[in-house]
Design a protein around this motif. Structure first.
Motif, PDB file in Angstrom:
ATOM      1  N   GLN A   6       0.811  -1.087  -0.012  1.00 25.06           N
ATOM      2  CA  GLN A   6      -0.025   0.132   0.053  1.00 25.06           C
ATOM      3  C   GLN A   6       0.894   1.438   0.118  1.00 25.06           C
ATOM      4  O   GLN A   6       0.457   2.157  -0.739  1.00 25.06           O
ATOM      5  N   ALA A   7       2.078   1.269   0.763  1.00 23.14           N
ATOM      6  CA  ALA A   7       2.903   2.330   0.683  1.00 23.14           C
ATOM      7  C   ALA A   7       3.549   2.615  -0.466  1.00 23.14           C
ATOM      8  O   ALA A   7       3.477   3.658  -1.205  1.00 23.14           O
ATOM      9  N   ALA A   8       4.011   1.651  -1.154  1.00 22.26           N
ATOM     10  CA  ALA A   8       4.558   1.749  -2.560  1.00 22.26           C
ATOM     11  C   ALA A   8       3.584   2.329  -3.492  1.00 22.26           C
ATOM     12  O   ALA A   8       3.916   3.093  -4.498  1.00 22.26           O
ATOM     13  N   GLY A   9       2.441   1.880  -3.317  1.00 21.88           N
ATOM     14  CA  GLY A   9       1.360   2.148  -4.385  1.00 21.88           C
ATOM     15  C   GLY A   9       1.043   3.535  -3.856  1.00 21.88           C
ATOM     16  O   GLY A   9       0.635   4.516  -4.930  1.00 21.88           O
ATOM     17  N   SER A  10       0.898   3.995  -2.871  1.00 17.74           N
ATOM     18  CA  SER A  10       0.481   5.385  -2.554  1.00 17.74           C
ATOM     19  C   SER A  10       1.579   6.346  -2.866  1.00 17.74           C
ATOM     20  O   SER A  10       1.230   7.529  -3.342  1.00 17.74           O
ATOM     21  N   ALA A  11       2.758   5.962  -3.207  1.00 15.66           N
ATOM     22  CA  ALA A  11       4.042   6.915  -3.661  1.00 15.66           C
ATOM     23  C   ALA A  11       3.969   6.821  -5.175  1.00 15.66           C
ATOM     24  O   ALA A  11       4.862   7.215  -5.626  1.00 15.66           O
TER      25      ALA A  11
ATOM     26  N   LEU B  80      11.235   9.396  -5.621  1.00 21.63           N
ATOM     27  CA  LEU B  80      11.938   8.707  -4.299  1.00 21.63           C
ATOM     28  C   LEU B  80      11.641   9.489  -3.106  1.00 21.63           C
ATOM     29  O   LEU B  80      11.235   9.127  -2.169  1.00 21.63           O
ATOM     30  N   THR B  81      11.160  10.849  -3.374  1.00 23.81           N
ATOM     31  CA  THR B  81      10.559  11.761  -2.158  1.00 23.81           C
ATOM     32  C   THR B  81       9.332  11.177  -1.848  1.00 23.81           C
ATOM     33  O   THR B  81       9.069  11.085  -0.353  1.00 23.81           O
TER      34      THR B  81
ATOM     35  N   TRP C  58      12.103   3.732   4.618  1.00 26.61           N
ATOM     36  CA  TRP C  58      13.229   4.196   5.640  1.00 26.61           C
ATOM     37  C   TRP C  58      14.618   4.472   4.682  1.00 26.61           C
ATOM     38  O   TRP C  58      15.158   5.584   4.876  1.00 26.61           O
ATOM     39  N   PHE C  59      15.017   3.626   3.878  1.00 27.41           N
ATOM     40  CA  PHE C  59      15.938   4.155   2.844  1.00 27.41           C
ATOM     41  C   PHE C  59      15.795   3.274   1.455  1.00 27.41           C
ATOM     42  O   PHE C  59      15.007   2.316   1.302  1.00 27.41           O
ATOM     43  N   VAL C  60      16.389   3.971   0.373  1.00 29.76           N
ATOM     44  CA  VAL C  60      16.306   3.529  -1.089  1.00 29.76           C
ATOM     45  C   VAL C  60      17.542   3.112  -1.380  1.00 29.76           C
ATOM     46  O   VAL C  60      18.658   3.724  -1.088  1.00 29.76           O
ATOM     47  N   MET C  61      17.862   1.832  -1.987  1.00 24.78           N
ATOM     48  CA  MET C  61      19.177   1.182  -2.383  1.00 24.78           C
ATOM     49  C   MET C  61      19.140   1.148  -3.847  1.00 24.78           C
ATOM     50  O   MET C  61      17.879   0.876  -4.449  1.00 24.78           O
ATOM     51  N   ASP C  62      20.375   0.676  -4.440  1.00 24.67           N
ATOM     52  CA  ASP C  62      20.438   0.268  -5.590  1.00 24.67           C
ATOM     53  C   ASP C  62      20.061  -1.235  -5.770  1.00 24.67           C
ATOM     54  O   ASP C  62      20.450  -2.028  -5.059  1.00 24.67           O
TER      55      ASP C  62
ATOM     56  N   VAL D 120      11.479  -4.272  -4.878  1.00 26.30           N
ATOM     57  CA  VAL D 120      12.153  -3.647  -5.802  1.00 26.30           C
ATOM     58  C   VAL D 120      11.097  -3.105  -6.632  1.00 26.30           C
ATOM     59  O   VAL D 120      10.063  -3.561  -7.090  1.00 26.30           O
ATOM     60  N   VAL D 121      11.064  -1.727  -6.725  1.00 25.05           N
ATOM     61  CA  VAL D 121      10.049  -0.618  -7.318  1.00 25.05           C
ATOM     62  C   VAL D 121      10.666   0.167  -8.569  1.00 25.05           C
ATOM     63  O   VAL D 121      11.812   0.357  -8.427  1.00 25.05           O
ATOM     64  N   ARG D 122       9.689   0.609  -9.397  1.00 22.54           N
ATOM     65  CA  ARG D 122      10.109   1.643 -10.267  1.00 22.54           C
ATOM     66  C   ARG D 122       9.339   2.524  -9.843  1.00 22.54           C
ATOM     67  O   ARG D 122       8.103   2.923 -10.095  1.00 22.54           O
ATOM     68  N   PRO D 123      10.030   3.724  -9.227  1.00 24.43           N
ATOM     69  CA  PRO D 123       9.293   4.933  -8.799  1.00 24.43           C
ATOM     70  C   PRO D 123       8.849   5.843 -10.156  1.00 24.43           C
ATOM     71  O   PRO D 123       9.496   5.806 -11.140  1.00 24.43           O
TER      72      PRO D 123
END
Length: 106
Positions: free
Chosen positions: A54-59, A83-84, A92-96, A74-77
Motif C-alpha cells: 500500500q505504501a509503494a502504491g500510494s507513492a 523517491l521523495t 526508511w531508505f532506498v538502495m540500488d 524492488v520498485v520503479r518510482p
C-alpha cells in the motif's frame, strides 16, 4: 585507597573501526546510481506485506518484484519526485536494486 579507573577495553577500538568500515562500505555499495529507474526500497520491519504494498502504491511506484524479506521491495518510482514520495510513504531508505538483488532475491 586508590579508586580503580575504568578503562576502555582494548578490543573496543578495533571493533568500532570494523563496524564503521562495514557501514561505510554498505553506504557506498548500496547508493542509488543517478538515473536509476529501478530501486530497492526498505520499509519498517514491523509492517505487514499489505502495508508495504500500500505504501509503494500510494507513492505511485510500480512494484517490479518482491524479495525474500517482506519489507523490501524492488520498485520503479514515478519519474517526478518518486523517491521523495517513497520516503513520505514510510520508506526508511532506498538502495540500488542491482546491489541487493543477489542478497535478497527470491
Amino acid at each position: 585507597m586508590a579508586i580503580p579507573s575504568r578503562r576502555w577495553p582494548a578490543w573496543a577500538n578495533a571493533t568500532g573501526l570494523l563496524v564503521a568500515g562495514w557501514i561505510a562500505l554498505a553506504i557506498l555499495t548500496l547508493q542509488v546510481r543517478p538515473g536509476a529507474t529501478v530501486v530497492a526500497v526498505a520499509f519498517p520491519p514491523w509492517w505487514s506485506t499489505q502495508q508495504v504494498f500500500q505504501a509503494a502504491g500510494s507513492a505511485q511506484a510500480a512494484v517490479v518484484r518482491a524479495t525474500a524479506l517482506p519489507t523490501l521491495l524492488v520498485v520503479r518510482p514515478d519519474d517526478h519526485d518518486g523517491l521523495t514520495r517513497l520516503h513520505e510513504a514510510g520508506a526508511w531508505f532506498v538502495m540500488d536494486a542491482q546491489a541487493v538483488a543477489a542478497c535478497f532475491g527470491r
